[in-house]
Write an enzyme that holds these catalytic residues in place. Structure first.
Site, mmCIF file in Angstrom:
data_model
loop_
_atom_site.group_PDB
_atom_site.id
_atom_site.type_symbol
_atom_site.label_atom_id
_atom_site.label_comp_id
_atom_site.label_asym_id
_atom_site.label_seq_id
_atom_site.Cartn_x
_atom_site.Cartn_y
_atom_site.Cartn_z
ATOM 1 N N PRO A 1 -3.508 15.162 -46.334
ATOM 2 C CA PRO A 1 -4.785 14.900 -46.987
ATOM 3 C C PRO A 1 -5.644 14.003 -46.090
ATOM 4 O O PRO A 1 -5.128 13.422 -45.132
ATOM 5 C CB PRO A 1 -4.363 14.115 -48.240
ATOM 6 C CG PRO A 1 -3.111 13.408 -47.825
ATOM 7 C CD PRO A 1 -2.427 14.284 -46.802
ATOM 8 N N SER A 2 -6.919 13.897 -46.409
ATOM 9 C CA SER A 2 -7.744 12.928 -45.682
ATOM 10 C C SER A 2 -7.583 11.544 -46.296
ATOM 11 O O SER A 2 -7.771 10.531 -45.625
ATOM 12 C CB SER A 2 -9.227 13.301 -45.772
ATOM 13 O OG SER A 2 -9.459 14.518 -45.132
ATOM 14 N N HIS B 1 -3.791 13.130 -55.116
ATOM 15 C CA HIS B 1 -4.807 13.872 -55.870
ATOM 16 C C HIS B 1 -4.522 15.361 -55.760
ATOM 17 O O HIS B 1 -3.865 15.815 -54.813
ATOM 18 C CB HIS B 1 -6.214 13.539 -55.353
ATOM 19 C CG HIS B 1 -6.388 13.771 -53.899
ATOM 20 N ND1 HIS B 1 -6.055 12.834 -52.943
ATOM 21 C CD2 HIS B 1 -6.826 14.854 -53.218
ATOM 22 C CE1 HIS B 1 -6.296 13.319 -51.749
ATOM 23 N NE2 HIS B 1 -6.772 14.553 -51.880
HETATM 24 P P1 M7G Z 1 -8.300 15.471 -49.200
HETATM 25 O O1 M7G Z 1 -7.302 16.556 -49.202
HETATM 26 O O2 M7G Z 1 -7.785 14.069 -49.089
HETATM 27 O O3 M7G Z 1 -9.357 15.631 -48.059
HETATM 28 O O4 M7G Z 1 -9.119 15.642 -50.531
HETATM 29 P P2 M7G Z 1 -10.314 16.785 -47.605
HETATM 30 O O5 M7G Z 1 -10.153 17.940 -48.519
HETATM 31 O O6 M7G Z 1 -11.692 16.155 -47.682
HETATM 32 O O7 M7G Z 1 -9.905 17.035 -46.200
HETATM 33 C C1 M7G Z 1 -10.045 14.705 -50.986
HETATM 34 C C2 M7G Z 1 -10.968 15.424 -51.936
HETATM 35 O O8 M7G Z 1 -11.825 14.477 -52.552
HETATM 36 C C3 M7G Z 1 -11.887 16.415 -51.191
HETATM 37 O O9 M7G Z 1 -11.884 17.661 -51.843
HETATM 38 C C4 M7G Z 1 -13.241 15.723 -51.179
HETATM 39 O O10 M7G Z 1 -14.319 16.631 -51.222
HETATM 40 C C5 M7G Z 1 -13.170 14.874 -52.439
HETATM 41 N N1 M7G Z 1 -13.981 13.655 -52.328
HETATM 42 C C6 M7G Z 1 -14.077 12.849 -51.253
HETATM 43 N N2 M7G Z 1 -14.868 11.787 -51.564
HETATM 44 C C7 M7G Z 1 -15.184 10.715 -50.637
HETATM 45 C C8 M7G Z 1 -15.287 11.938 -52.845
HETATM 46 C C9 M7G Z 1 -16.107 11.154 -53.705
HETATM 47 O O11 M7G Z 1 -16.634 10.085 -53.375
HETATM 48 N N3 M7G Z 1 -16.278 11.646 -54.977
HETATM 49 C C10 M7G Z 1 -15.717 12.841 -55.391
HETATM 50 N N4 M7G Z 1 -15.989 13.245 -56.626
HETATM 51 N N5 M7G Z 1 -14.940 13.588 -54.587
HETATM 52 C C11 M7G Z 1 -14.724 13.132 -53.326
#
Ligand code: M7G
Length: 300
Positions: free
Chosen positions: A228-229, A234
């Protein structure tokens, strides 16, 4: 934090990070007050309200070609609804820039040993403020009015809300479910102790998608990213119809159903498995894995 409006006005363009011509998704890097800022612009799909008006709202035709019964041209269209989604990251860190920059990608095989040697130290080196946005959601300080469901149980609780990537349409449904507990970093942390949480997430997300959009469980794709990032557990919830949703690819997405099944079949599956993941060549993990490979080659 400055308002999005102010950020857009003060943004000084520096360079394009990536531009996907198929998805019409553009990431650009710029500066505001000497700090890095990333903007993304994504063409939205036409809304049901706009579609009947498209022909009469088409202006400024150029590049017109006609041949028998066929014709095509470029044009500007004035839509009733917004036609672009804009996102900002400000101030953007080096890690954000590396994430959105166009680059070669590699498939890394992460054994449990390599996880301990390379990935875990990387996770521990991350600035905790990187997941401040997660705590803001859990504590009701940000996006509170957008939250779809909140279960505050410290062990099996979670928050369901629209993902930043969602354009609001049923066909491209994209929610994110954030665990209340903060001791699950990623797939690697999961054990049968977490089954109640995982099953609760699946049951509730499916129930809500059906209530709100009439989407059945078999029309939903629930998955976890590896890597994940953001290392706070989640789950991604997307519509199956969103076939090319960002991040649904092999080497990144692990179906929640399979995760639950694996944990039921073998308690320490995620501590023992080799977990492959795709990563960009400029990502610190890719660099660290490459350095480890180079070290082995030098010894041989
Ligand atoms: P990830 O797998 O950690 O990263 O998922 P990646 O899919 O971005 O590589 C994190 C998820 O959280 C992603 O689907 C993002 O679009 C979502 N996300 C990230 N941020 C910073 C936010 C935020 O501030 N609010 C919401 N609602 N979603 C976010």
């Amino acid at each position: 934090m400055s308002s999005i409006d102010t950020i857009l006005q003060e943004f000084r363009f520096e360079r394009v990070l990536s531009h996907d011509t198929r998805t019409k998704l553009l990431f650009v890097l710029g500066q505001i007050n000497g700090e890095n800022c990333i903007l993304s612009f994504e063409k939205s799909q036409y809304t049901d309200e706009d579609i009947p008006q498209l022909a009469c709202q088409t202006h400024g035709l150029t590049d017109i070609t006609q041949n028998d019964i066929y014709g095509w041209a470029s044009a500007r269209i004035t839509t009733v609804n917004p036609d672009t989604r804009v996102k900002i990251i400000y101030p953007a860190t080096d890690l954000h820039i590396r994430k959105y920059e166009q680059q070669a990608r590699f498939l890394i095989q992460e054994t449990p040993e390599l996880f301990k040697m390379i990935t875990w130290p990387y996770i521990q080196s991350l600035d905790p403020s990187r997941i401040q946005w997660v705590y803001n959601i859990l504590e009701g300080k940000s996006e509170a009015e957008r939250v779809i469901y909140r279960d505050t149980d410290p062990k099996t609780g979670f928050v369901i809300l629209p993902d930043m990537k969602w354009d609001g349409s049923k066909e491209s449904l994209y929610w994110v479910v954030i665990a209340a507990r903060d001791d699950i970093y990623s797939l690697r942390s999961l054990t049968p102790d977490h089954l109640d949480l995982l099953k609760n997430i699946r049951q509730r997300a499916c129930q809500l998608a059906e209530e709100k959009f009439g989407l059945k469980q078999k029309q939903l794709r629930l998955f976890v990213h590896y890597q994940p990032s953001y290392y706070h557990f989640h789950v991604h919830v997307t519509a199956v119809s969103f076939a090319d949703a960002p991040g649904v690819v092999a080497g990144q997405a692990h179906l929640l159903d399979t995760v639950i099944d694996n944990l039921q079949l073998m308690a320490d599956y995620y501590q023992r498995a080799t977990l492959p993941f795709v990563v960009g060549e400029r990502h610190p993990l890719c660099i660290a894995y490459q350095a480890q490979e180079d070290g082995i080659e030098r010894q041989e």
